[in-house]
Design a protein around this motif. Structure first.
Motif, PDB file in Angstrom:
ATOM      1  N   THR A   1     -33.813  -3.767  38.727  1.00  0.00           N
ATOM      2  CA  THR A   1     -33.464  -4.630  37.601  1.00  0.00           C
ATOM      3  C   THR A   1     -31.960  -4.868  37.537  1.00  0.00           C
ATOM      4  OG1 THR A   1     -33.151  -2.786  36.071  1.00  0.00           O
ATOM      5  CG2 THR A   1     -35.398  -3.692  36.244  1.00  0.00           C
ATOM      6  N   GLU A   2     -31.590  -5.907  36.840  1.00  0.00           N
ATOM      7  CA  GLU A   2     -30.177  -6.201  36.613  1.00  0.00           C
ATOM      8  C   GLU A   2     -29.513  -5.058  35.856  1.00  0.00           C
ATOM      9  OE1 GLU A   2     -27.371  -9.594  34.487  1.00  0.00           O
ATOM     10  OE2 GLU A   2     -29.476 -10.038  34.878  1.00  0.00           O
ATOM     11  N   ALA A   3     -30.240  -4.458  34.914  1.00  0.00           N
ATOM     12  CA  ALA A   3     -29.685  -3.355  34.131  1.00  0.00           C
ATOM     13  C   ALA A   3     -29.366  -2.153  35.016  1.00  0.00           C
ATOM     14  CB  ALA A   3     -30.662  -2.957  33.025  1.00  0.00           C
ATOM     15  N   PHE A   4     -30.251  -1.825  35.952  1.00  0.00           N
ATOM     16  CA  PHE A   4     -30.011  -0.681  36.833  1.00  0.00           C
ATOM     17  C   PHE A   4     -28.811  -0.947  37.730  1.00  0.00           C
ATOM     18  CE2 PHE A   4     -30.844   1.978  40.608  1.00  0.00           C
ATOM     19  CZ  PHE A   4     -30.913   3.224  39.996  1.00  0.00           C
ATOM     20  N   VAL A   5     -28.707  -2.153  38.279  1.00  0.00           N
ATOM     21  CA  VAL A   5     -27.565  -2.510  39.118  1.00  0.00           C
ATOM     22  C   VAL A   5     -26.274  -2.455  38.291  1.00  0.00           C
ATOM     23  CG1 VAL A   5     -26.501  -4.385  40.444  1.00  0.00           C
ATOM     24  CG2 VAL A   5     -28.911  -3.823  40.789  1.00  0.00           C
ATOM     25  N   ALA A   6     -26.327  -2.895  37.050  1.00  0.00           N
ATOM     26  CA  ALA A   6     -25.149  -2.829  36.174  1.00  0.00           C
ATOM     27  C   ALA A   6     -24.741  -1.379  35.931  1.00  0.00           C
ATOM     28  CB  ALA A   6     -25.427  -3.528  34.850  1.00  0.00           C
ATOM     29  N   ALA A   7     -25.710  -0.499  35.735  1.00  0.00           N
ATOM     30  CA  ALA A   7     -25.407   0.916  35.516  1.00  0.00           C
ATOM     31  C   ALA A   7     -24.756   1.518  36.752  1.00  0.00           C
ATOM     32  CB  ALA A   7     -26.670   1.680  35.140  1.00  0.00           C
ATOM     33  N   LEU A   8     -25.319   1.264  37.941  1.00  0.00           N
ATOM     34  CA  LEU A   8     -24.728   1.790  39.173  1.00  0.00           C
ATOM     35  C   LEU A   8     -23.318   1.250  39.380  1.00  0.00           C
ATOM     36  CD1 LEU A   8     -27.647   1.652  41.767  1.00  0.00           C
ATOM     37  CD2 LEU A   8     -26.734   3.660  40.580  1.00  0.00           C
ATOM     38  N   SER A   9     -23.136  -0.015  39.102  1.00  0.00           N
ATOM     39  CA  SER A   9     -21.832  -0.644  39.302  1.00  0.00           C
ATOM     40  C   SER A   9     -20.786  -0.123  38.323  1.00  0.00           C
ATOM     41  CB  SER A   9     -21.958  -2.165  39.173  1.00  0.00           C
ATOM     42  OG  SER A   9     -22.824  -2.669  40.169  1.00  0.00           O
ATOM     43  N   SER A  10     -21.224   0.390  37.188  1.00  0.00           N
ATOM     44  CA  SER A  10     -20.307   0.908  36.166  1.00  0.00           C
ATOM     45  C   SER A  10     -20.008   2.390  36.334  1.00  0.00           C
ATOM     46  CB  SER A  10     -20.908   0.713  34.770  1.00  0.00           C
ATOM     47  OG  SER A  10     -21.080  -0.643  34.494  1.00  0.00           O
ATOM     48  N   ALA A  11     -20.781   3.071  37.142  1.00  0.00           N
ATOM     49  CA  ALA A  11     -20.662   4.537  37.268  1.00  0.00           C
ATOM     50  C   ALA A  11     -19.240   4.934  37.624  1.00  0.00           C
ATOM     51  CB  ALA A  11     -21.644   5.037  38.325  1.00  0.00           C
ATOM     52  N   PRO A  12     -18.746   6.006  37.029  1.00  0.00           N
ATOM     53  CA  PRO A  12     -19.447   7.025  36.252  1.00  0.00           C
ATOM     54  C   PRO A  12     -19.608   6.678  34.772  1.00  0.00           C
ATOM     55  CG  PRO A  12     -17.198   7.727  36.529  1.00  0.00           C
ATOM     56  CD  PRO A  12     -17.351   6.417  37.286  1.00  0.00           C
ATOM     57  N   ALA A  13     -19.050   5.572  34.321  1.00  0.00           N
ATOM     58  CA  ALA A  13     -19.293   5.137  32.943  1.00  0.00           C
ATOM     59  C   ALA A  13     -20.667   4.468  32.894  1.00  0.00           C
ATOM     60  CB  ALA A  13     -18.212   4.151  32.510  1.00  0.00           C
ATOM     61  N   PHE A  14     -21.052   4.026  31.741  1.00  0.00           N
ATOM     62  CA  PHE A  14     -22.252   3.211  31.577  1.00  0.00           C
ATOM     63  C   PHE A  14     -21.819   1.881  30.990  1.00  0.00           C
ATOM     64  CE2 PHE A  14     -24.698   7.212  31.618  1.00  0.00           C
ATOM     65  CZ  PHE A  14     -25.714   6.827  32.480  1.00  0.00           C
ATOM     66  N   PRO A  15     -22.622   0.849  31.201  1.00  0.00           N
ATOM     67  CA  PRO A  15     -22.297  -0.422  30.551  1.00  0.00           C
ATOM     68  C   PRO A  15     -22.180  -0.217  29.035  1.00  0.00           C
ATOM     69  CG  PRO A  15     -24.042  -0.720  32.166  1.00  0.00           C
ATOM     70  CD  PRO A  15     -23.829   0.753  32.031  1.00  0.00           C
ATOM     71  N   GLU A  16     -21.403  -1.047  28.397  1.00  0.00           N
ATOM     72  CA  GLU A  16     -21.185  -0.934  26.960  1.00  0.00           C
ATOM     73  C   GLU A  16     -22.518  -0.867  26.214  1.00  0.00           C
ATOM     74  OE1 GLU A  16     -19.051  -3.460  23.413  1.00  0.00           O
ATOM     75  OE2 GLU A  16     -18.238  -3.599  25.442  1.00  0.00           O
ATOM     76  N   GLY A  17     -22.609   0.104  25.299  1.00  0.00           N
ATOM     77  CA  GLY A  17     -23.813   0.257  24.493  1.00  0.00           C
ATOM     78  C   GLY A  17     -24.871   1.153  25.114  1.00  0.00           C
TER      79      GLY A  17
END
Length: 124
Positions: free
Chosen positions: A55-71
C-alpha cells in the motif's frame, strides 16, 4: 480499486532480516517475508529478501523511517528496536504495480548491492 498500488523489492542483512520481518508482520504481512536467500560471495547466505505488492501507506512509513508519517504511531506489538533496525538496514525499491516488472526490480536492487540469489538449497 485495490489499495496495493506499489511493487516493493526488499532485502536486509541476514542478522537483521528477522527484525525486519517482524515489522512487516506488524503491518499485516504474515509469515516469512524474507524468503529469498542472497549472497555476496555466491556461497554464504549474507542477506535475505523478497518482493511484494504494498500500500501507499506502507511505502510512506518505510520512506519515513525511523520516524513515521505525520499522525502515525508505532503499530501495536511492534518493538521500537525492530523499527530502528528496519530503518538502519532494510534496503528497498518501489514502483507502481502497473509499470514495475517484479524480476527486473528485484534483480536491479540486489545487483546494486553486489548480491546474487542462492538457488542451491544445500547452502542455506
Amino acid at each position: 480499486m485495490t489499495l496495493y498500488t506499489f511493487r516493493v523489492a526488499f532485502l536486509a542483512p541476514i542478522a537483521q532480516a528477522e527484525a525486519c520481518n517482524r515489522v512487516a508482520n506488524a503491518f499485516g504481512r504474515e509469515g516469512d517475508n524474507f524468503s529469498v536467500l542472497l549472497s555476496s560471495d555466491g556461497e554464504t547466505v549474507t542477506h535475505r529478501g523478497g518482493s511484494t505488492i504494498e500500500t501507499e501507506a506502507f511505502v510512506a512509513a518505510l520512506s519515513s523511517a525511523p520516524a513515521f508519517p505525520e499522525g502515525w504511531d508505532l503499530p501495536p506489538g511492534l518493538a521500537e528496536v525492530d523499527w530502528q533496525v528496519t530503518a538502519d538496514h532494510l534496503l528497498f525499491a518501489f514502483g507502481a504495480v502497473e509499470t514495475t516488472d517484479t524480476s527486473s526490480q528485484f534483480n536491479a536492487l540486489i545487483a546494486a548491492h553486489g548480491l546474487a540469489v542462492i538457488s542451491n538449497p544445500d547452502i542455506a
